[in-house]
Design a protein around this motif. Structure first.
Motif, PDB file in Angstrom:
ATOM      1  N   ILE A  18       0.861  -1.183   0.000  1.00 50.42           N
ATOM      2  CA  ILE A  18       0.000   0.000   0.000  1.00 50.42           C
ATOM      3  C   ILE A  18       0.900   1.236   0.000  1.00 50.42           C
ATOM      4  CG2 ILE A  18      -1.836   1.223   1.236  1.00 50.42           C
ATOM      5  CD1 ILE A  18      -2.543  -1.571   2.493  1.00 50.42           C
ATOM      6  N   THR A  19       0.909   1.929  -1.136  1.00 52.96           N
ATOM      7  CA  THR A  19       1.711   3.135  -1.262  1.00 52.96           C
ATOM      8  C   THR A  19       0.847   4.328  -0.890  1.00 52.96           C
ATOM      9  OG1 THR A  19       2.958   2.086  -3.042  1.00 52.96           O
ATOM     10  CG2 THR A  19       3.174   4.477  -2.815  1.00 52.96           C
ATOM     11  N   THR A  20       1.276   5.074   0.128  1.00 55.59           N
ATOM     12  CA  THR A  20       0.525   6.240   0.583  1.00 55.59           C
ATOM     13  C   THR A  20       1.394   7.487   0.431  1.00 55.59           C
ATOM     14  OG1 THR A  20       1.292   6.314   2.884  1.00 55.59           O
ATOM     15  CG2 THR A  20      -0.493   4.747   2.370  1.00 55.59           C
ATOM     16  N   SER A  21       0.783   8.632   0.627  1.00 57.23           N
ATOM     17  CA  SER A  21       1.525   9.893   0.576  1.00 57.23           C
ATOM     18  C   SER A  21       2.521  10.021   1.723  1.00 57.23           C
ATOM     19  CB  SER A  21       0.553  11.076   0.560  1.00 57.23           C
ATOM     20  OG  SER A  21      -0.346  11.005   1.653  1.00 57.23           O
ATOM     21  N   LYS A  22       2.449   9.151   2.719  1.00 57.73           N
ATOM     22  CA  LYS A  22       3.374   9.173   3.853  1.00 57.73           C
ATOM     23  C   LYS A  22       4.426   8.069   3.783  1.00 57.73           C
ATOM     24  CE  LYS A  22       1.757  12.615   6.419  1.00 57.73           C
ATOM     25  NZ  LYS A  22       0.874  12.542   7.556  1.00 57.73           N
ATOM     26  N   PHE A  49      -9.244   0.413  -7.860  1.00 58.46           N
ATOM     27  CA  PHE A  49     -10.325   1.044  -7.093  1.00 58.46           C
ATOM     28  C   PHE A  49      -9.792   1.993  -6.014  1.00 58.46           C
ATOM     29  CE2 PHE A  49     -13.236   1.279  -3.511  1.00 58.46           C
ATOM     30  CZ  PHE A  49     -14.462   1.517  -4.116  1.00 58.46           C
ATOM     31  N   TYR A  50      -8.714   1.581  -5.343  1.00 56.44           N
ATOM     32  CA  TYR A  50      -8.203   2.360  -4.213  1.00 56.44           C
ATOM     33  C   TYR A  50      -7.295   3.512  -4.621  1.00 56.44           C
ATOM     34  CZ  TYR A  50     -10.007  -1.305  -1.158  1.00 56.44           C
ATOM     35  OH  TYR A  50     -10.823  -2.178  -0.488  1.00 56.44           O
ATOM     36  N   ASP A  51      -6.864   3.540  -5.879  1.00 50.45           N
ATOM     37  CA  ASP A  51      -5.925   4.569  -6.325  1.00 50.45           C
ATOM     38  C   ASP A  51      -6.481   5.967  -6.098  1.00 50.45           C
ATOM     39  OD1 ASP A  51      -4.553   2.328  -7.135  1.00 50.45           O
ATOM     40  OD2 ASP A  51      -4.454   2.888  -9.255  1.00 50.45           O
ATOM     41  N   ASN A  52      -5.724   6.778  -5.382  1.00 49.00           N
ATOM     42  CA  ASN A  52      -6.035   8.182  -5.105  1.00 49.00           C
ATOM     43  C   ASN A  52      -7.203   8.416  -4.152  1.00 49.00           C
ATOM     44  OD1 ASN A  52      -3.878   9.211  -6.715  1.00 49.00           O
ATOM     45  ND2 ASN A  52      -5.073   8.566  -8.496  1.00 49.00           N
ATOM     46  N   ASN A  70     -16.004   8.102  -2.051  1.00 49.88           N
ATOM     47  CA  ASN A  70     -16.482   9.484  -2.010  1.00 49.88           C
ATOM     48  C   ASN A  70     -15.341  10.477  -1.804  1.00 49.88           C
ATOM     49  OD1 ASN A  70     -18.946   8.259  -2.207  1.00 49.88           O
ATOM     50  ND2 ASN A  70     -19.621   8.738  -0.151  1.00 49.88           N
ATOM     51  N   THR A  71     -14.138   9.971  -1.501  1.00 45.51           N
ATOM     52  CA  THR A  71     -12.984  10.852  -1.315  1.00 45.51           C
ATOM     53  C   THR A  71     -12.162  11.015  -2.599  1.00 45.51           C
ATOM     54  OG1 THR A  71     -11.462   9.063  -0.654  1.00 45.51           O
ATOM     55  CG2 THR A  71     -12.767  10.106   1.102  1.00 45.51           C
ATOM     56  N   ARG A  72     -12.476  10.230  -3.631  1.00 49.66           N
ATOM     57  CA  ARG A  72     -11.633  10.181  -4.830  1.00 49.66           C
ATOM     58  C   ARG A  72     -11.420  11.554  -5.464  1.00 49.66           C
ATOM     59  NH1 ARG A  72     -10.210   5.963  -7.234  1.00 49.66           N
ATOM     60  NH2 ARG A  72     -12.063   4.737  -6.736  1.00 49.66           N
ATOM     61  N   GLU A 160       1.923   7.578  11.143  1.00 47.34           N
ATOM     62  CA  GLU A 160       1.990   8.950  10.623  1.00 47.34           C
ATOM     63  C   GLU A 160       0.739   9.353   9.846  1.00 47.34           C
ATOM     64  OE1 GLU A 160       4.567  11.173  11.072  1.00 47.34           O
ATOM     65  OE2 GLU A 160       5.300   9.677  12.486  1.00 47.34           O
ATOM     66  N   LEU A 161      -0.081   8.387   9.431  1.00 48.12           N
ATOM     67  CA  LEU A 161      -1.249   8.686   8.591  1.00 48.12           C
ATOM     68  C   LEU A 161      -2.297   9.507   9.331  1.00 48.12           C
ATOM     69  CD1 LEU A 161      -1.732   5.233   6.828  1.00 48.12           C
ATOM     70  CD2 LEU A 161      -0.917   7.357   5.765  1.00 48.12           C
ATOM     71  N   ARG A 162      -2.904  10.435   8.593  1.00 47.58           N
ATOM     72  CA  ARG A 162      -3.965  11.288   9.132  1.00 47.58           C
ATOM     73  C   ARG A 162      -5.042  11.479   8.070  1.00 47.58           C
ATOM     74  NH1 ARG A 162      -1.181  10.049  12.690  1.00 47.58           N
ATOM     75  NH2 ARG A 162      -0.323  11.281  14.404  1.00 47.58           N
ATOM     76  N   VAL A 163      -6.151  12.054   8.459  1.00 43.92           N
ATOM     77  CA  VAL A 163      -7.238  12.372   7.527  1.00 43.92           C
ATOM     78  C   VAL A 163      -6.686  13.206   6.376  1.00 43.92           C
ATOM     79  CG1 VAL A 163      -9.361  13.742   7.273  1.00 43.92           C
ATOM     80  CG2 VAL A 163      -9.095  12.181   9.213  1.00 43.92           C
ATOM     81  N   GLY A 164      -7.045  12.818   5.160  1.00 45.34           N
ATOM     82  CA  GLY A 164      -6.618  13.540   3.968  1.00 45.34           C
ATOM     83  C   GLY A 164      -5.408  12.940   3.294  1.00 45.34           C
ATOM     84  N   ASP A 165      -4.660  12.075   3.993  1.00 46.54           N
ATOM     85  CA  ASP A 165      -3.516  11.426   3.354  1.00 46.54           C
ATOM     86  C   ASP A 165      -4.013  10.491   2.253  1.00 46.54           C
ATOM     87  OD1 ASP A 165      -1.578  12.767   4.793  1.00 46.54           O
ATOM     88  OD2 ASP A 165      -1.471  11.244   6.366  1.00 46.54           O
ATOM     89  N   VAL A 166      -3.189  10.342   1.214  1.00 43.94           N
ATOM     90  CA  VAL A 166      -3.620   9.672  -0.021  1.00 43.94           C
ATOM     91  C   VAL A 166      -3.154   8.218  -0.079  1.00 43.94           C
ATOM     92  CG1 VAL A 166      -3.522   9.783  -2.556  1.00 43.94           C
ATOM     93  CG2 VAL A 166      -3.482  11.901  -1.210  1.00 43.94           C
ATOM     94  N   ILE A 167      -4.077   7.354  -0.500  1.00 45.60           N
ATOM     95  CA  ILE A 167      -3.735   5.979  -0.882  1.00 45.60           C
ATOM     96  C   ILE A 167      -3.384   6.088  -2.368  1.00 45.60           C
ATOM     97  CG2 ILE A 167      -4.580   3.607  -1.166  1.00 45.60           C
ATOM     98  CD1 ILE A 167      -6.824   4.464   0.933  1.00 45.60           C
ATOM     99  N   GLU A 168      -2.102   6.132  -2.678  1.00 45.62           N
ATOM    100  CA  GLU A 168      -1.696   6.349  -4.064  1.00 45.62           C
ATOM    101  C   GLU A 168      -1.962   5.125  -4.928  1.00 45.62           C
ATOM    102  OE1 GLU A 168       2.353   7.667  -3.613  1.00 45.62           O
ATOM    103  OE2 GLU A 168       1.718   9.649  -2.876  1.00 45.62           O
TER     104      GLU A 168
END
Length: 177
Positions: A18-22, A49-52, A70-72, A160-168
Motif C-alpha cells: 500500500i503506497t501512501t503519501s506518507k 479502485f483504491y488509487d487516489n 467518495n474521497t476520490r 503517521e497517517l492522518r485524515v486527507g492522506d492519499v492511498i496512491e
C-alpha cells in the motif's frame, strides 16, 4: 445491497503493498482465515479502485480508515474540512455491493497493532471497500469486524497517517493469475 462473492481465490501468499503519501506499508493478507475479504480486497486493488482515495477517519490510539470512493475527487484539504461534518458523506461509499462477514469463522480474528480489517455499517454483512488499520491493540473489535491482514513493514508509516492522506496505489504481490 447485493452480496458479492469474489472470483479471486486467495492462496495465502498475497502481500498488499500500500503506497501512501506518507510512505509504503506491506501487509501479509490472511487468505485462509478470511478468503472472501482477501479476494474482494485483491480484486478491488487490481482494478485500481483504491488509487487516489484518501484516509477519511482518524481516531488517535484507535484506527485510521480509508477506502471510501467518495474521497476520490476531493483534495486533501477538502477531505480534512469535510471529515469534521457527519453529513459530508465521507465513510458512506463503497463498491456498489457488500460481502459476508468472516469474523465468526476466522480463527485468528484478533485486532492487534497494525492489523488490517474491514469497516462496515450496523449490518454485519455490509463491508465493501473501506478498511482500517488498528493503532494499537483493539480486542473489543474482535467479535464484530473481520481481520484480513497484518502489517509486516511500515508500522511507522501507519502511525503517521492522518485524515486527507492519499492511498496512491495498492499492488498485490504473489497474486495468483
Amino acid at each position: 445491497m447485493a452480496q458479492y462473492t469474489p472470483e479471486y481465490q486467495p492462496t495465502g501468499d498475497e502481500i498488499a503493498v500500500i503506497t501512501t503519501s506518507k510512505g509504503t506499508i506491506r501487509v501479509q493478507l490472511h487468505g485462509a482465515d478470511a478468503p472472501i475479504h482477501v479476494g474482494n480486497f485483491v480484486e478491488l486493488a487490481q482494478k485500481g479502485f483504491y488509487d487516489n482515495l484518501k484516509f477519511h477517519r482518524y481516531v488517535p490510539g484507535f484506527v485510521i480508515q480509508g477506502g471510501c470512493p467518495n474521497t476520490r475527487d476531493l483534495s486533501t484539504q477538502d477531505v480534512i474540512a469535510k471529515a469534521k461534518s457527519p453529513f459530508a458523506g465521507l465513510g458512506t461509499g463503497g463498491p456498489g455491493y457488500s460481502i459476508k462477514e468472516e469474523y465468526t469463522t476466522n480463527p485468528h480474528n484478533e485486532h492487534n497493532d497494525g492489523t488490517l480489517a474491514m469497516a462496515r455499517s450496523q449490518d454485519p454483512n455490509s463491508a465493501g471497500s473501506q478498511f482500517y488499520f488498528c493503532l494499537g491493540d483493539q480486542p473489543m473489535l474482535d467479535s464484530g469486524y473481520t481481520v484480513f491482514g497484518d502489517t509486516i513493514e511500515g508500522l511507522d508509516v501507519i502511525g503517521e497517517l492522518r485524515v486527507g492522506d492519499v492511498i496512491e496505489h495498492i499492488e498485490i504481490e504473489n497474486a495468483a493469475e
